[in-house]
Design a protein around this motif. Structure first.
Motif, mmCIF file in Angstrom:
data_model
loop_
_atom_site.group_PDB
_atom_site.id
_atom_site.type_symbol
_atom_site.label_atom_id
_atom_site.label_comp_id
_atom_site.label_asym_id
_atom_site.label_seq_id
_atom_site.Cartn_x
_atom_site.Cartn_y
_atom_site.Cartn_z
ATOM 1 N N GLY A 57 -10.106 9.287 15.568
ATOM 2 C CA GLY A 57 -11.417 8.775 15.212
ATOM 3 C C GLY A 57 -11.493 8.180 13.819
ATOM 4 N N TRP A 58 -10.396 8.208 13.102
ATOM 5 C CA TRP A 58 -10.395 7.694 11.734
ATOM 6 C C TRP A 58 -10.486 6.173 11.750
ATOM 7 N N GLN A 59 -11.194 5.634 10.781
ATOM 8 C CA GLN A 59 -11.358 4.195 10.642
ATOM 9 C C GLN A 59 -10.723 3.728 9.340
ATOM 10 N N TYR A 60 -10.294 2.495 9.327
ATOM 11 C CA TYR A 60 -9.711 1.913 8.125
ATOM 12 C C TYR A 60 -10.691 2.015 6.959
ATOM 13 N N ASN A 61 -10.201 2.474 5.827
ATOM 14 C CA ASN A 61 -10.965 2.513 4.581
ATOM 15 C C ASN A 61 -12.128 3.518 4.607
ATOM 16 N N ASP A 62 -12.031 4.563 5.431
ATOM 17 C CA ASP A 62 -13.112 5.563 5.466
ATOM 18 C C ASP A 62 -12.874 6.727 4.508
ATOM 19 N N GLY A 63 -11.812 6.625 3.676
ATOM 20 C CA GLY A 63 -11.560 7.633 2.662
ATOM 21 C C GLY A 63 -10.654 8.763 3.100
ATOM 22 N N ARG A 64 -10.276 8.785 4.372
ATOM 23 C CA ARG A 64 -9.387 9.844 4.854
ATOM 24 C C ARG A 64 -7.940 9.378 4.734
ATOM 25 N N THR A 65 -7.046 10.347 4.547
ATOM 26 C CA THR A 65 -5.645 9.989 4.350
ATOM 27 C C THR A 65 -4.713 10.857 5.183
ATOM 28 N N LEU A 66 -3.651 10.223 5.633
ATOM 29 C CA LEU A 66 -2.544 10.900 6.302
ATOM 30 C C LEU A 66 -1.321 10.610 5.448
ATOM 31 N N PHE A 67 -0.748 11.664 4.876
ATOM 32 C CA PHE A 67 0.384 11.526 3.956
ATOM 33 C C PHE A 67 1.587 12.188 4.600
ATOM 34 N N LEU A 68 2.634 11.406 4.829
ATOM 35 C CA LEU A 68 3.834 11.897 5.492
ATOM 36 C C LEU A 68 5.003 11.859 4.523
ATOM 37 N N VAL A 69 5.737 12.975 4.442
ATOM 38 C CA VAL A 69 6.907 13.072 3.577
ATOM 39 C C VAL A 69 8.091 13.408 4.466
ATOM 40 N N GLY A 70 9.156 12.649 4.338
ATOM 41 C CA GLY A 70 10.326 12.931 5.151
ATOM 42 C C GLY A 70 11.559 12.236 4.636
ATOM 43 N N ASP A 71 12.691 12.665 5.134
ATOM 44 C CA ASP A 71 13.976 12.100 4.759
ATOM 45 C C ASP A 71 14.786 11.929 6.038
ATOM 46 N N PRO A 72 14.959 10.696 6.507
ATOM 47 C CA PRO A 72 15.678 10.489 7.755
ATOM 48 C C PRO A 72 17.130 10.977 7.721
ATOM 49 N N MET A 73 17.682 11.143 6.546
ATOM 50 C CA MET A 73 19.052 11.632 6.440
ATOM 51 C C MET A 73 19.141 13.132 6.737
ATOM 52 N N GLN A 74 17.988 13.819 6.800
ATOM 53 C CA GLN A 74 17.983 15.247 7.073
ATOM 54 C C GLN A 74 17.421 15.580 8.458
#
Length: 77
Positions: A57-74
């Motif tokens: 239900g999130w919309q562009y520029n609505d102030g919500r964030t999804l932050f993903l951290v990862g390392d494909p080598m692991q």
């Protein structure tokens, strides 16, 4: 006893279908502002589907964030 897959499946069921969200999904959509996922490279298909439903239900520029951290080598998958 339960395992991680069973917990993920139960969470998906509780959130309803993508085009027919449950009351829980609607409530979480109202409350969730930011989601941080560490070790994203190890995210399973079920966990990825959970993220999709939680942010559906999130919309562009609505102030919500999804932050993903990862390392494909692991990656374990």
């Amino acid at each position: 006893y339960t395992d991680f897959t069973q917990v993920s499946l139960a969470a998906l069921t509780a959130l309803g279908e993508p085009h027919q969200p449950s009351e829980l999904t609607l409530k979480l959509d109202y409350q969730l502002q930011h989601i941080l996922v560490d070790e994203f490279q190890d995210t399973s298909i079920l966990q990825f589907e959970l993220l999709k439903r939680l942010t559906s239900g999130w919309q562009y520029n609505d102030g919500r964030t999804l932050f993903l951290v990862g390392d494909p080598m692991q990656s374990i998958y």
